[in-house]
Design an enzyme around this catalytic site. Structure first.
Site, PDB file in Angstrom:
ATOM      1  N   LYS A  37      50.310  -0.133  95.440  1.00 42.46           N
ATOM      2  CA  LYS A  37      51.103  -0.848  94.586  1.00 42.46           C
ATOM      3  C   LYS A  37      50.545  -2.314  94.794  1.00 42.46           C
ATOM      4  CE  LYS A  37      55.605   1.029  94.922  1.00 42.46           C
ATOM      5  NZ  LYS A  37      57.153   0.733  95.508  1.00 42.46           N
ATOM      6  N   CYS A  42      49.937  -6.544 102.608  1.00 40.52           N
ATOM      7  CA  CYS A  42      50.661  -7.658 102.911  1.00 40.52           C
ATOM      8  C   CYS A  42      51.946  -7.719 102.365  1.00 40.52           C
ATOM      9  CB  CYS A  42      50.247  -9.060 102.422  1.00 40.52           C
ATOM     10  SG  CYS A  42      50.973 -10.636 102.641  1.00 40.52           S
ATOM     11  N   GLY A 188      49.063  -3.053 122.843  1.00 35.32           N
ATOM     12  CA  GLY A 188      48.408  -4.103 122.337  1.00 35.32           C
ATOM     13  C   GLY A 188      49.558  -5.229 122.216  1.00 35.32           C
ATOM     14  N   GLY A 189      49.004  -6.475 122.602  1.00 34.91           N
ATOM     15  CA  GLY A 189      49.767  -7.701 123.001  1.00 34.91           C
ATOM     16  C   GLY A 189      49.110  -8.780 122.211  1.00 34.91           C
ATOM     17  N   HIS A 452      63.731 -38.850 111.677  1.00 33.36           N
ATOM     18  CA  HIS A 452      64.588 -38.674 112.676  1.00 33.36           C
ATOM     19  C   HIS A 452      65.942 -38.203 112.501  1.00 33.36           C
ATOM     20  CE1 HIS A 452      66.327 -38.805 116.736  1.00 33.36           C
ATOM     21  NE2 HIS A 452      67.257 -39.418 116.415  1.00 33.36           N
TER      22      HIS A 452
END
Length: 473
Positions: A37, A42, A188-189, A452
């Site tokens: 597709k 992604c 896997g990290g 702020h």
């Protein structure tokens, strides 16, 4: 009958379709060949669906903690089928958007597998594309002046570690889970592993991460890795670093059992499922590279700085060339390649200016050199750090963990790297990216008046902290 094009792109993922749009803008007659597709990994199996699940996990945790904000919700439950439905709706909406962009740009899309043919009656050079159509109709023959290979990548596994799609998963299968497991082992990290660990932990799953290196997200700054480990451990994720997983010990009889060598000792781990997240391999098989002079190195296509292969009319971009395997990188590689073939004389892509993000909770983001890299390159450093706990907006959000770290060259005052961990930093990193493009100094960031209350005040304060001038520290 063969059809001629200025450009044919093999792969309609983020890199491929963006390249097609840029080519159309430049007046090139363009076609995209995509066997799956449009949007690629992604959109359908990576960035977007995983972030949709992460958002649902975040909302669930917000609801669970709502009483801290004075909101009493009662018993909060997860309806995972609806979580998946929402993810699919987001993906489908974006998919329709990509289809619309192709029609808008008058870009021809062929749904099938494209293969590069060798020299033939159609062309004295390799490059004619034969498209094996998904619908089983007769192959289409395309004769392009230029080609971009944008075939992407797929999840990799460890040698001898079999992915069955039921008990042992890659991210592809994990995205399609119909229900949440009670527990999971993540092998896997790195970035993908940490995002899944964070998401599943927030959904209430017991998570154990086995990482071969001595720290998690090892490509990030040491301070970021350390803080991520601290914060996710605090939330209940179990981490085992220095763990060499032993594929031959895998058992999947009712539950997943696997052993790993940890500090010279063999340890056994058990969970309902296991997710293997150890990187990605380029999709370069079956596309006809053997009919060209294109060179591969360690499984990836070699290119020059403008993404030309050894066959100068054939370019390659994105995950299939290795490097930073990120969607936004592939997009810009595609744009650079198209502009180069069109004679636009684009600037070389500077990878040191590209932002990288981890969409866990907390988020992490960075651009430029880590402290370790900067020292290795011989820079004399000055560093400013500022914690989110001193930022009013972070306290308002109830997310006061994390910090912003700015690394500068002591001699020139140039910013070398910016690293963040905390709330919404993946949305904040572009300020640092712009500063890097403009070769800015901490003084210039500090002179940018940050509103702020805002989370971005942490960037301004970190810039001041480089010279010991932070106000709220």
């Amino acid at each position: 009958m063969a059809e001629e094009f200025d450009l044919v792109i093999l792969g309609g993922g983020t890199g491929g379709y963006v390249a097609a749009i840029r080519a159309a803008q430049l007046g090139l007659k363009t076609a995209v060949v995509e066997k799956g597709k449009l949007g690629g990994t992604c959109l359908h199996n990576g960035c977007i669906p995983s972030k949709a699940l992460l958002r649902s996990a975040e909302v669930y945790q917000t609801a669970v903690k709502s009483e801290e904000f004075g909101i009493v919700t009662g018993d909060v439950k997860i309806d995972f089928s609806k979580v998946q439905d929402r993810k699919n709706k987001v993906v489908d909406q974006l998919y329709k958007g990509v289809q619309h962009l192709m029609k808008q740009g008058k870009i021809t899309v062929y749904e099938g597998l494209g293969r590069i043919l060798g020299p033939s009656i159609f062309s004295p050079m390799p490059g004619t594309i034969s498209v094996e159509m998904n619908d089983g109709s007769e192959n289409e023959m395309l004769i392009p002046q230029n080609i971009i290979i944008a075939t992407g990548s797929r999840p990799r596994t460890l040698p001898g570690l079999q992915i069955d799609g039921e008990m042992v998963l890659t991210s592809d299968e994990a995205l399609k889970l119909e229900s949440l497991p009670h527990s999971i082992i993540i092998v896997g990290g790195g970035v993908i592993g940490i995002e899944w660990a964070s998401m599943l932990n927030d959904f209430g799953v017991e998570v154990t991460v086995l990482e071969y290196a001595d720290r998690i997200i090892p490509t990030e700054d040491h301070d970021i890795s350390k803080e991520m480990l601290r914060l996710l451990s605090k939330k209940g994720v179990k981490f085992v670093t220095g763990a060499k997983v032993l594929p031959e010990t895998l058992k999947t009889d009712g539950s997943v059992v696997i052993s790993a060598e940890v500090n010279g000792t063999k340890e056994e781990f058990t969970a309902e499922k296991m997710l293997v997240s150890v990187g990605r391999s380029a999709n370069v098989e079956g596309i006809g590279l053997e009919n060209t002079e294109i060179v591969k190195e360690k499984g990836y296509i070699e290119t020059n700085e403008f993404f030309q292969t050894k066959e100068t009319h054939i370019y390659a971009i994105g995950d299939c060339i290795g490097g930073l395997q990120l969607a936004h990188v592939a997009s810009h590689e595609g744009i650079t390649a198209v502009e180069h073939m069109a004679g636009q004389k684009p600037e070389r892509l500077d990878y040191s200016l590209i932002s990288k993000c981890v969409y866990s909770s907390p988020e992490a983001a960075s651009v430029g050199l880590t402290e370790e890299q900067a020292k290795k390159e011989g820079y004399e450093l000055k560093i400013g750090k500022f914690p989110f706990r001193a930022v009013g907006k972070a306290l308002v959000y109830g997310e006061a963990d994390g910090f912003v770290k700015i690394i500068a060259d002591k001699k020139t005052d140039d910013i070398l790297g910016v690293h963040m961990i905390g709330p919404h930093v993946t949305d904040m990193i572009s300020e640092a990216g712009l500063a890097s493009v403009l070769d800015a100094t901490p003084w210039e960031i500090a002179k940018t008046i940050h509103p702020h209350p805002s989370l971005s005040e942490a960037i301004g304060e970190a810039a001041l902290a480089v010279d010991g001038l932070a106000i709220h520290s």
